[in-house]
Motif scaffolding. Structure first.
Motif, PDB file in Angstrom:
ATOM      1  N   LYS A  47     -21.923  37.660  12.081  1.00  0.00           N
ATOM      2  CA  LYS A  47     -22.037  36.495  12.784  1.00  0.00           C
ATOM      3  C   LYS A  47     -22.303  35.202  11.627  1.00  0.00           C
ATOM      4  CE  LYS A  47     -25.153  33.484  15.504  1.00  0.00           C
ATOM      5  NZ  LYS A  47     -26.276  33.319  16.236  1.00  0.00           N
ATOM      6  N   THR A  48     -22.843  35.442  10.406  1.00  0.00           N
ATOM      7  CA  THR A  48     -22.877  34.442   9.315  1.00  0.00           C
ATOM      8  C   THR A  48     -21.493  34.226   8.741  1.00  0.00           C
ATOM      9  OG1 THR A  48     -25.426  35.028   9.072  1.00  0.00           O
ATOM     10  CG2 THR A  48     -24.048  33.743   7.178  1.00  0.00           C
ATOM     11  N   GLU A  49     -20.885  35.538   8.520  1.00  0.00           N
ATOM     12  CA  GLU A  49     -19.706  35.350   7.679  1.00  0.00           C
ATOM     13  C   GLU A  49     -18.538  34.742   8.505  1.00  0.00           C
ATOM     14  OE1 GLU A  49     -22.702  38.144   6.067  1.00  0.00           O
ATOM     15  OE2 GLU A  49     -21.730  37.974   7.969  1.00  0.00           O
ATOM     16  N   TYR A  50     -18.486  34.972   9.902  1.00  0.00           N
ATOM     17  CA  TYR A  50     -17.436  34.393  10.746  1.00  0.00           C
ATOM     18  C   TYR A  50     -17.419  32.905  10.456  1.00  0.00           C
ATOM     19  CZ  TYR A  50     -15.849  32.680  15.193  1.00  0.00           C
ATOM     20  OH  TYR A  50     -15.067  32.130  16.009  1.00  0.00           O
ATOM     21  N   GLY A  51     -18.822  32.352  10.130  1.00  0.00           N
ATOM     22  CA  GLY A  51     -18.601  30.672  10.150  1.00  0.00           C
ATOM     23  C   GLY A  51     -17.783  30.293   8.927  1.00  0.00           C
ATOM     24  N   LEU A  52     -17.385  31.207   8.143  1.00  0.00           N
ATOM     25  CA  LEU A  52     -16.398  30.759   6.986  1.00  0.00           C
ATOM     26  C   LEU A  52     -14.957  31.043   7.298  1.00  0.00           C
ATOM     27  CD1 LEU A  52     -15.914  29.917   3.794  1.00  0.00           C
ATOM     28  CD2 LEU A  52     -16.146  32.436   3.507  1.00  0.00           C
ATOM     29  N   VAL A  53     -14.668  31.964   8.129  1.00  0.00           N
ATOM     30  CA  VAL A  53     -13.139  32.403   8.276  1.00  0.00           C
ATOM     31  C   VAL A  53     -12.706  32.151   9.872  1.00  0.00           C
ATOM     32  CG1 VAL A  53     -13.226  34.040   6.263  1.00  0.00           C
ATOM     33  CG2 VAL A  53     -13.794  34.799   8.691  1.00  0.00           C
ATOM     34  N   LYS A  54     -13.651  31.671  10.583  1.00  0.00           N
ATOM     35  CA  LYS A  54     -13.185  31.374  11.897  1.00  0.00           C
ATOM     36  C   LYS A  54     -11.880  30.717  12.329  1.00  0.00           C
ATOM     37  CE  LYS A  54     -16.600  27.644  12.586  1.00  0.00           C
ATOM     38  NZ  LYS A  54     -17.713  27.230  13.386  1.00  0.00           N
ATOM     39  N   ASN A  55     -11.594  29.943  11.227  1.00  0.00           N
ATOM     40  CA  ASN A  55     -10.252  29.324  11.673  1.00  0.00           C
ATOM     41  C   ASN A  55      -9.091  29.915  11.460  1.00  0.00           C
ATOM     42  OD1 ASN A  55     -12.193  27.345  12.294  1.00  0.00           O
ATOM     43  ND2 ASN A  55     -11.504  25.665  10.852  1.00  0.00           N
ATOM     44  N   ILE A  56      -9.098  31.022  11.023  1.00  0.00           N
ATOM     45  CA  ILE A  56      -7.910  31.834  10.609  1.00  0.00           C
ATOM     46  C   ILE A  56      -7.036  32.051  11.816  1.00  0.00           C
ATOM     47  CG2 ILE A  56      -6.926  33.933   9.505  1.00  0.00           C
ATOM     48  CD1 ILE A  56      -9.312  34.085   7.691  1.00  0.00           C
ATOM     49  N   LYS A  57      -5.917  31.573  11.731  1.00  0.00           N
ATOM     50  CA  LYS A  57      -5.049  31.700  12.970  1.00  0.00           C
ATOM     51  C   LYS A  57      -4.403  33.030  13.165  1.00  0.00           C
ATOM     52  CE  LYS A  57      -3.310  27.059  12.724  1.00  0.00           C
ATOM     53  NZ  LYS A  57      -2.189  26.243  12.623  1.00  0.00           N
ATOM     54  N   ASP A  58      -4.116  33.490  14.397  1.00  0.00           N
ATOM     55  CA  ASP A  58      -3.873  34.900  14.718  1.00  0.00           C
ATOM     56  C   ASP A  58      -4.665  35.892  14.599  1.00  0.00           C
ATOM     57  OD1 ASP A  58      -1.368  33.327  15.751  1.00  0.00           O
ATOM     58  OD2 ASP A  58      -0.716  33.466  13.657  1.00  0.00           O
ATOM     59  N   ILE A  59      -5.932  35.555  14.624  1.00  0.00           N
ATOM     60  CA  ILE A  59      -6.783  36.845  14.553  1.00  0.00           C
ATOM     61  C   ILE A  59      -7.925  36.802  15.565  1.00  0.00           C
ATOM     62  CG2 ILE A  59      -8.713  37.716  12.813  1.00  0.00           C
ATOM     63  CD1 ILE A  59      -5.852  38.185  11.596  1.00  0.00           C
ATOM     64  N   GLU A  60      -7.990  38.011  16.050  1.00  0.00           N
ATOM     65  CA  GLU A  60      -9.065  37.892  17.079  1.00  0.00           C
ATOM     66  C   GLU A  60     -10.429  38.620  16.658  1.00  0.00           C
ATOM     67  OE1 GLU A  60     -10.563  40.403  21.085  1.00  0.00           O
ATOM     68  OE2 GLU A  60      -8.543  40.915  20.064  1.00  0.00           O
ATOM     69  N   PHE A  61     -11.388  37.638  16.608  1.00  0.00           N
ATOM     70  CA  PHE A  61     -12.748  38.089  15.892  1.00  0.00           C
ATOM     71  C   PHE A  61     -13.587  38.557  17.056  1.00  0.00           C
ATOM     72  CE2 PHE A  61     -11.052  34.693  13.174  1.00  0.00           C
ATOM     73  CZ  PHE A  61     -11.408  35.428  11.744  1.00  0.00           C
ATOM     74  N   VAL A  62     -14.380  39.645  16.654  1.00  0.00           N
ATOM     75  CA  VAL A  62     -15.348  40.354  17.448  1.00  0.00           C
ATOM     76  C   VAL A  62     -16.682  39.900  16.707  1.00  0.00           C
ATOM     77  CG1 VAL A  62     -16.422  42.259  18.596  1.00  0.00           C
ATOM     78  CG2 VAL A  62     -14.085  41.802  18.868  1.00  0.00           C
ATOM     79  N   VAL A  63     -17.737  39.296  17.023  1.00  0.00           N
ATOM     80  CA  VAL A  63     -18.653  38.603  16.089  1.00  0.00           C
ATOM     81  C   VAL A  63     -19.752  39.598  16.211  1.00  0.00           C
ATOM     82  CG1 VAL A  63     -20.331  36.751  15.595  1.00  0.00           C
ATOM     83  CG2 VAL A  63     -18.017  36.513  16.101  1.00  0.00           C
ATOM     84  N   PHE A  64     -20.440  40.271  15.376  1.00  0.00           N
ATOM     85  CA  PHE A  64     -21.667  41.038  15.353  1.00  0.00           C
ATOM     86  C   PHE A  64     -22.656  40.376  14.789  1.00  0.00           C
ATOM     87  CE2 PHE A  64     -24.446  44.606  14.367  1.00  0.00           C
ATOM     88  CZ  PHE A  64     -24.113  45.585  15.235  1.00  0.00           C
ATOM     89  N   ASP A  65     -23.822  40.205  15.492  1.00  0.00           N
ATOM     90  CA  ASP A  65     -25.190  39.590  15.184  1.00  0.00           C
ATOM     91  C   ASP A  65     -26.066  40.734  14.649  1.00  0.00           C
ATOM     92  OD1 ASP A  65     -27.610  38.106  14.189  1.00  0.00           O
ATOM     93  OD2 ASP A  65     -27.497  36.986  16.233  1.00  0.00           O
ATOM     94  N   LYS A  66     -26.314  40.841  12.965  1.00  0.00           N
ATOM     95  CA  LYS A  66     -27.075  41.875  12.634  1.00  0.00           C
ATOM     96  C   LYS A  66     -28.484  41.721  12.812  1.00  0.00           C
ATOM     97  CE  LYS A  66     -24.641  40.884   9.007  1.00  0.00           C
ATOM     98  NZ  LYS A  66     -24.346  40.884   7.662  1.00  0.00           N
ATOM     99  N   LYS A  67     -28.658  40.433  13.271  1.00  0.00           N
ATOM    100  CA  LYS A  67     -30.316  40.477  13.611  1.00  0.00           C
ATOM    101  C   LYS A  67     -30.778  40.832  15.070  1.00  0.00           C
ATOM    102  CE  LYS A  67     -30.931  36.500  10.423  1.00  0.00           C
ATOM    103  NZ  LYS A  67     -31.346  35.030  10.376  1.00  0.00           N
TER     104      LYS A  67
END
Length: 330
Positions: A47-67
């Motif tokens: 989840k934290t790391e997603y905040g940096l790269v979330k704007n990359i185009k043509d990538i589907e993100f599945v976000v995992f909250d380690k907490k």
């Protein structure tokens, strides 16, 4: 086995953290997109790391909250229900990621056991080896992540440098340089070069409280705990150079092609330092190995850590000032 990359319909990447390693993942992802523009690429990421790269185009993100691991596993199962990937690139060794990998259905799964890690290689180069399983041998060092420029959070009208005194909060990390040292460096930058310093860091109580020791000098701006990752990216983008120990922020500065004064004594910068950006790194790793472990670099495992809280004191203020002068042309 070599694959025809254009024939692949779906690829899943499993790499949750850390921020530094996520920056190393960016050129891998961009290389994969470039070679396989028709493939569906899914990235399971923290989840934290997603905040940096979330704007990359043509990538589907599945976000995992380690907490919230159990809740996140349920979310993962729901997101991937009924799906089967051609390939899973499992690019992390943690127990958590191993558990997650069980819920990803794929024709073929590749993890570190399927990668022939080269001796004395950088973490980024190891990541690229995973793509060889897909028939990709040429790497692109492209760190673009499509972040909109917005520096409104910083109001400095003069030149400034960025420093982050903090690193991972893991036990026995011992990568931090004493924070009082930075005050001397910041004063030198102000007096000698009329350059301000901006201190950044995370939102933990430790970082916020520790940063207060820097004081209220007019040439030091404390933004610790006040930025998200994309704001941090833009602030670094406007700086003259960066100072700090091994951290995610250091690697963001490096991907932005900023001169990096990396402070390394307890970890080997040849493995985890700023990639292709080592001109100003202060490397006391071998000295620390000898002093605290009584070993040479040839007698320890590549990337071995030094677990001694005095090791970073091998880096002196004069070491850093010398690098400042080199960057600024004296």
């Amino acid at each position: 086995m070599s694959q025809n990359i254009n024939s692949l319909s779906s690829i899943c990447i499993l790499r949750l953290s850390s921020i530094g390693d996520i920056t190393h993942m960016i050129p891998v992802i961009n290389t994969l997109r470039n070679h396989s523009p028709k493939s569906n690429i899914t990235w399971i990421i923290g989840k934290t790391e997603y905040g940096l790269v979330k704007n990359i185009k043509d990538i589907e993100f599945v976000v995992f909250d380690k907490k919230r691991s159990f809740k996140s596993i349920r979310h993962l199962m729901k997101s991937l229900k009924g799906r089967r990937f051609d390939f899973l690139l499992h690019m992390q060794k943690s127990l958590r990621s191993r558990i997650i990998s069980f819920f990803v259905r794929a024709g073929k799964k590749y993890n570190y056991e399927n990668v022939k890690v080269q001796d004395k290689s950088h973490v980024l180069d190891t990541f690229f080896l995973f793509l060889q399983n897909l028939g990709i041998t040429k790497k692109m060092l492209d760190w673009s992540i499509n972040i909109n420029e917005n520096n409104n959070i910083i109001k400095i009208k003069k030149k400034y440098i960025i420093l982050n005194p903090f690193t991972s909060s893991r036990r026995f990390n011992f990568r931090e340089w004493k924070i009082n040292n930075y005050i001397t460096i910041c004063k030198y930058l102000s007096d000698r070069y009329d350059i301000d310093s901006v201190v950044v860091g995370g939102k933990s109580n430790y970082e916020i409280n520790e940063s207060k020791k820097i004081g209220a000098e007019k040439f030091i701006h404390n933004l610790v705990g006040k930025t998200n990752l994309q704001e941090l990216y833009n602030i670094i983008k406007g700086c003259e150079f960066y100072i700090g120990p091994d951290s995610g922020t250091l690697h963001i500065a490096s991907m932005l092609k900023k001169p990096v004064i990396g402070l390394f004594a307890t970890s080997n910068p040849l493995r985890t330092g700023p990639y292709d950006n080592m001109n100003y790194v202060i490397n006391k790793y071998e000295i620390a190995l000898k002093k605290y472990n009584n070993k040479s670099i040839h007698e320890v495992k590549w990337g071995a850590r030094i677990r001694n809280n005095q090791a970073m004191s091998l880096i002196t203020q004069d070491d850093v000032i010398d690098m400042v002068d080199k960057i600024l042309g004296l």
